[in-house]
Design a protein around this motif. Sequence first.
Motif, PDB file in Angstrom:
ATOM      1  N   SER A 286      23.194 -28.605  11.878  1.00 27.61           N
ATOM      2  CA  SER A 286      23.806 -28.566  10.543  1.00 27.61           C
ATOM      3  C   SER A 286      24.854 -27.466  10.456  1.00 27.61           C
ATOM      4  CB  SER A 286      22.741 -28.392   9.457  1.00 27.61           C
ATOM      5  OG  SER A 286      22.158 -27.114   9.478  1.00 27.61           O
ATOM      6  N   LEU A 287      24.630 -26.347  11.148  1.00 26.29           N
ATOM      7  CA  LEU A 287      25.638 -25.286  11.173  1.00 26.29           C
ATOM      8  C   LEU A 287      26.899 -25.748  11.894  1.00 26.29           C
ATOM      9  CD1 LEU A 287      23.281 -22.265  11.784  1.00 26.29           C
ATOM     10  CD2 LEU A 287      25.018 -22.353   9.976  1.00 26.29           C
ATOM     11  N   ILE A 288      26.744 -26.461  13.002  1.00 19.51           N
ATOM     12  CA  ILE A 288      27.911 -27.018  13.695  1.00 19.51           C
ATOM     13  C   ILE A 288      28.655 -27.977  12.773  1.00 19.51           C
ATOM     14  CG2 ILE A 288      28.686 -28.467  15.615  1.00 19.51           C
ATOM     15  CD1 ILE A 288      27.807 -25.671  16.486  1.00 19.51           C
ATOM     16  N   ASN A 289      27.925 -28.805  12.022  1.00 12.83           N
ATOM     17  CA  ASN A 289      28.564 -29.707  11.059  1.00 12.83           C
ATOM     18  C   ASN A 289      29.369 -28.928  10.029  1.00 12.83           C
ATOM     19  OD1 ASN A 289      27.473 -31.965  12.283  1.00 12.83           O
ATOM     20  ND2 ASN A 289      25.857 -32.263  10.770  1.00 12.83           N
ATOM     21  N   GLY A 290      28.809 -27.827   9.546  1.00 13.72           N
ATOM     22  CA  GLY A 290      29.524 -27.011   8.575  1.00 13.72           C
ATOM     23  C   GLY A 290      30.794 -26.421   9.148  1.00 13.72           C
ATOM     24  N   ILE A 291      30.722 -25.934  10.388  1.00 17.32           N
ATOM     25  CA  ILE A 291      31.896 -25.333  11.024  1.00 17.32           C
ATOM     26  C   ILE A 291      32.984 -26.377  11.261  1.00 17.32           C
ATOM     27  CG2 ILE A 291      32.742 -24.187  13.114  1.00 17.32           C
ATOM     28  CD1 ILE A 291      29.983 -22.831  13.324  1.00 17.32           C
ATOM     29  N   VAL A 292      32.604 -27.531  11.791  1.00 23.72           N
ATOM     30  CA  VAL A 292      33.578 -28.594  12.059  1.00 23.72           C
ATOM     31  C   VAL A 292      34.283 -29.018  10.772  1.00 23.72           C
ATOM     32  CG1 VAL A 292      33.828 -31.012  12.773  1.00 23.72           C
ATOM     33  CG2 VAL A 292      32.482 -29.427  14.161  1.00 23.72           C
ATOM     34  N   SER A 293      33.530 -29.156   9.696  1.00 25.10           N
ATOM     35  CA  SER A 293      34.121 -29.556   8.420  1.00 25.10           C
ATOM     36  C   SER A 293      35.073 -28.494   7.901  1.00 25.10           C
ATOM     37  CB  SER A 293      33.013 -29.814   7.399  1.00 25.10           C
ATOM     38  OG  SER A 293      32.133 -30.810   7.849  1.00 25.10           O
ATOM     39  N   LEU A 294      34.704 -27.235   8.081  1.00 23.56           N
ATOM     40  CA  LEU A 294      35.587 -26.133   7.708  1.00 23.56           C
ATOM     41  C   LEU A 294      36.894 -26.210   8.475  1.00 23.56           C
ATOM     42  CD1 LEU A 294      35.729 -23.181   6.280  1.00 23.56           C
ATOM     43  CD2 LEU A 294      35.112 -22.364   8.566  1.00 23.56           C
ATOM     44  N   ALA A 296      38.227 -28.822  10.054  1.00 19.13           N
ATOM     45  CA  ALA A 296      38.968 -30.057   9.797  1.00 19.13           C
ATOM     46  C   ALA A 296      39.771 -29.994   8.510  1.00 19.13           C
ATOM     47  CB  ALA A 296      38.012 -31.246   9.739  1.00 19.13           C
ATOM     48  N   THR A 297      39.413 -29.054   7.632  1.00 21.45           N
ATOM     49  CA  THR A 297      40.106 -28.949   6.348  1.00 21.45           C
ATOM     50  C   THR A 297      40.938 -27.676   6.220  1.00 21.45           C
ATOM     51  OG1 THR A 297      38.027 -28.070   5.466  1.00 21.45           O
ATOM     52  CG2 THR A 297      38.495 -30.410   5.068  1.00 21.45           C
ATOM     53  N   GLY A 298      41.030 -26.891   7.291  1.00 25.75           N
ATOM     54  CA  GLY A 298      41.828 -25.666   7.234  1.00 25.75           C
ATOM     55  C   GLY A 298      41.225 -24.637   6.307  1.00 25.75           C
ATOM     56  N   SER A 327      37.193 -25.687  17.209  1.00 27.58           N
ATOM     57  CA  SER A 327      38.523 -25.860  16.624  1.00 27.58           C
ATOM     58  C   SER A 327      39.453 -26.622  17.554  1.00 27.58           C
ATOM     59  CB  SER A 327      39.122 -24.487  16.291  1.00 27.58           C
ATOM     60  OG  SER A 327      40.363 -24.610  15.650  1.00 27.58           O
ATOM     61  N   SER A 328      39.286 -26.425  18.858  1.00 30.57           N
ATOM     62  CA  SER A 328      40.200 -27.049  19.825  1.00 30.57           C
ATOM     63  C   SER A 328      40.083 -28.566  19.854  1.00 30.57           C
ATOM     64  CB  SER A 328      39.936 -26.482  21.228  1.00 30.57           C
ATOM     65  OG  SER A 328      38.684 -26.935  21.736  1.00 30.57           O
ATOM     66  N   VAL A 329      38.957 -29.116  19.374  1.00 37.38           N
ATOM     67  CA  VAL A 329      38.772 -30.580  19.408  1.00 37.38           C
ATOM     68  C   VAL A 329      38.657 -31.185  18.006  1.00 37.38           C
ATOM     69  CG1 VAL A 329      37.711 -30.555  21.695  1.00 37.38           C
ATOM     70  CG2 VAL A 329      36.247 -30.395  19.651  1.00 37.38           C
ATOM     71  N   THR A 330      38.788 -30.332  16.988  1.00 34.02           N
ATOM     72  CA  THR A 330      38.672 -30.811  15.616  1.00 34.02           C
ATOM     73  C   THR A 330      40.060 -30.969  15.011  1.00 34.02           C
ATOM     74  OG1 THR A 330      36.557 -29.677  15.315  1.00 34.02           O
ATOM     75  CG2 THR A 330      37.726 -30.358  13.320  1.00 34.02           C
ATOM     76  N   PRO A 331      40.497 -32.182  14.695  1.00 31.45           N
ATOM     77  CA  PRO A 331      41.829 -32.371  14.114  1.00 31.45           C
ATOM     78  C   PRO A 331      41.882 -31.868  12.675  1.00 31.45           C
ATOM     79  CG  PRO A 331      40.630 -34.441  14.121  1.00 31.45           C
ATOM     80  CD  PRO A 331      39.764 -33.450  14.855  1.00 31.45           C
ATOM     81  N   LEU A 332      43.046 -31.399  12.265  1.00 32.07           N
ATOM     82  CA  LEU A 332      43.254 -30.962  10.887  1.00 32.07           C
ATOM     83  C   LEU A 332      43.519 -32.184  10.021  1.00 32.07           C
ATOM     84  CD1 LEU A 332      43.590 -28.518   8.955  1.00 32.07           C
ATOM     85  CD2 LEU A 332      46.047 -28.624   9.458  1.00 32.07           C
ATOM     86  N   LEU A 333      42.615 -32.438   9.076  1.00 30.35           N
ATOM     87  CA  LEU A 333      42.669 -33.676   8.292  1.00 30.35           C
ATOM     88  C   LEU A 333      43.038 -33.449   6.832  1.00 30.35           C
ATOM     89  CD1 LEU A 333      39.479 -35.486   9.647  1.00 30.35           C
ATOM     90  CD2 LEU A 333      41.847 -35.677  10.461  1.00 30.35           C
ATOM     91  N   ALA A 334      43.201 -32.207   6.416  1.00 28.93           N
ATOM     92  CA  ALA A 334      43.499 -31.940   5.008  1.00 28.93           C
ATOM     93  C   ALA A 334      44.660 -30.970   4.881  1.00 28.93           C
ATOM     94  CB  ALA A 334      42.270 -31.390   4.297  1.00 28.93           C
TER      95      ALA A 334
END
Length: 611
Positions: A286-294, A296-298, A327-334
């Motif tokens: 769940s922490l990884i999910n939180g970081i990835v979402s952070l 992905a939205t800048g 961050s290196s594999v998470t695209p910026l979506l917002a």
Amino acid sequence: MNKTIETVTQRVIERSAITRNQYQEQMKRMQDLGPGRQALSCGNLAHGFAACNSSDKQVIRMMDAANVGIVTAYNDMLSAHQPYQAYPQIIKKALQNVGSTGQVAGATPAMCDGVTQGQPGMELSLFSRDQIAMSTAIALSHNMFDAALLLGICDKIVPGLLIGALRFGHIPISFVPAGPMPSGIPNDEKAKIRKQYAAGKVDREALLEAESKSYHSPGTCTFYGTANSNQLVLEMMGLQLPGASFVNPDLPLRQALTEYAAKRITRITAKTSSFTPLYKIVTEKSLINGIVSLLATGGSTNLTIHLIAVARAAGITIDWNDFAELSSVTPLLARIYPNGVADVNHFQAAGGTALLCSTLLKAGLLHSDVITCAGEGLEHYCLEPFLSDEGVKWRQGPDKTLDEKVLATTDKAFAADGGIRLLTGNLGRCVIKVSAVSEANRVVEAPIKVFDDQNDLVKACESGSMDRDVIAVVRFQGPKANGMPELHKLTPHLSNVQDKGYKVALITDGRMSGASGKVPAAIHLTPEALDGGPIGLLQDGDKVKLDANAQTLQVLIDDKTLQQRMLAKKQKQSDQFGLGRELFHHMRKTVNSAELGASIFDFSEKEVTME
């Protein structure tokens, strides 16, 4: 799943094995003791419900229904928290309607960083997080509760509440948001007036008018700073209801969600077959999910400190290497201000958290096999709430963006990576956020100008002495020095220098803020100057190269010269007096580094062992 996401997750699990197991064992032992108030003496219990009405007293003493503790960060100076004034009564009534009870267990401090930005009071801001954690523990220590609801939104308040709550992870605990204020003046117009004021082109009255039109009503500030980053991360970690973050305070749906949150928590207590204690929600995945979402939205760079501290409270160790790899594999979506001109209301209208979650899940960037306050599986968070005649319901969120300038899908991402990067070199380790920095400004090599006080940098910018290629170094701003204040006050001044065509950057052992902008800023530098960090050896005119692409930060002098210099002495000790700062001296003495969460707590193997 994306291979890098899997690799980082597994590394975190292995790295945290001992402390995480000890934390879980501690929570299980507390869980096995049963509902806390059953162990209270008659005198204890009588004190605990003395102020309740007669029907609530009867429910509490019978032990059959849930008694829910409410921990509130309400005050009416914070626009985001002002709506919370009415929440305890709304929650209590909703609980009574399902045969349960609720009590305000306690309140926590709640600073507004917008009020203290650039002021001495900001030096208490980061430390307020750990103070809030302790306040949360005090509130829940009465041991009267089967579950708890946390009322908090803003910068240090959410992580503080969560750190404190994790010490009570054996009971169900979730957050109840209040939502953002409606949109005010456009963010690009606000930024323009701030820069004009910094350049002396408009007066204070014009600046105040613009700020008042931006921050104009109850609700969270609408830019994508730390407060709104907190809200999105809480959702993606399963800690508040799906789609609840960005519903405005004055909408009927807002109250319906609050009522539902109260009822929902009673359905996951130990008295039910769906028992969901907090420690089963806050996990490595769940922490990884939180970081990835952070990413992905800048989102806010402050979370690179707070999530580390939160994780450690749950027996989990994450670090900046993990952030950088994710961050290196998470695209910026917002694209949300300051990484664009839209605000969170536009993000919500474009598809919001439901579309973001489904997009990231389809791309294999989030773990779906997690437990949330809404049930098992992250798929719950691909749904959006709506108000029906029967109350709040959830439906499938949009399958495509309604505004591709604000919220993108992975095939049309705004950038290939999440924008938060780790810089390393002979000055130490630090974080940079490049999502709002143009490619042309991501590499800066220039002589430095050293400041030990942010106000001196402001004066230098206003005098014109910074009108050149320059890297500003602002040191003695770390947690040990002065509590690590945000330096967002510097943004418009450095932006004006950059707009004149000069190469400009900032290096600091302090924080920037959730609103880091277009000037490259190497922040959270550790070790900090007061802790013997090389930043304390720098002198005016030294040449430094900041390369966000190569992820390096180097002072371009030989090691021998650097080693021969004496550490600069910290300026005026009197800076630590006034506005209560002297009361926090013990925290400055015991706080750890930014990459360890800038925390006074030690959740090491020894500390989490239960005697």
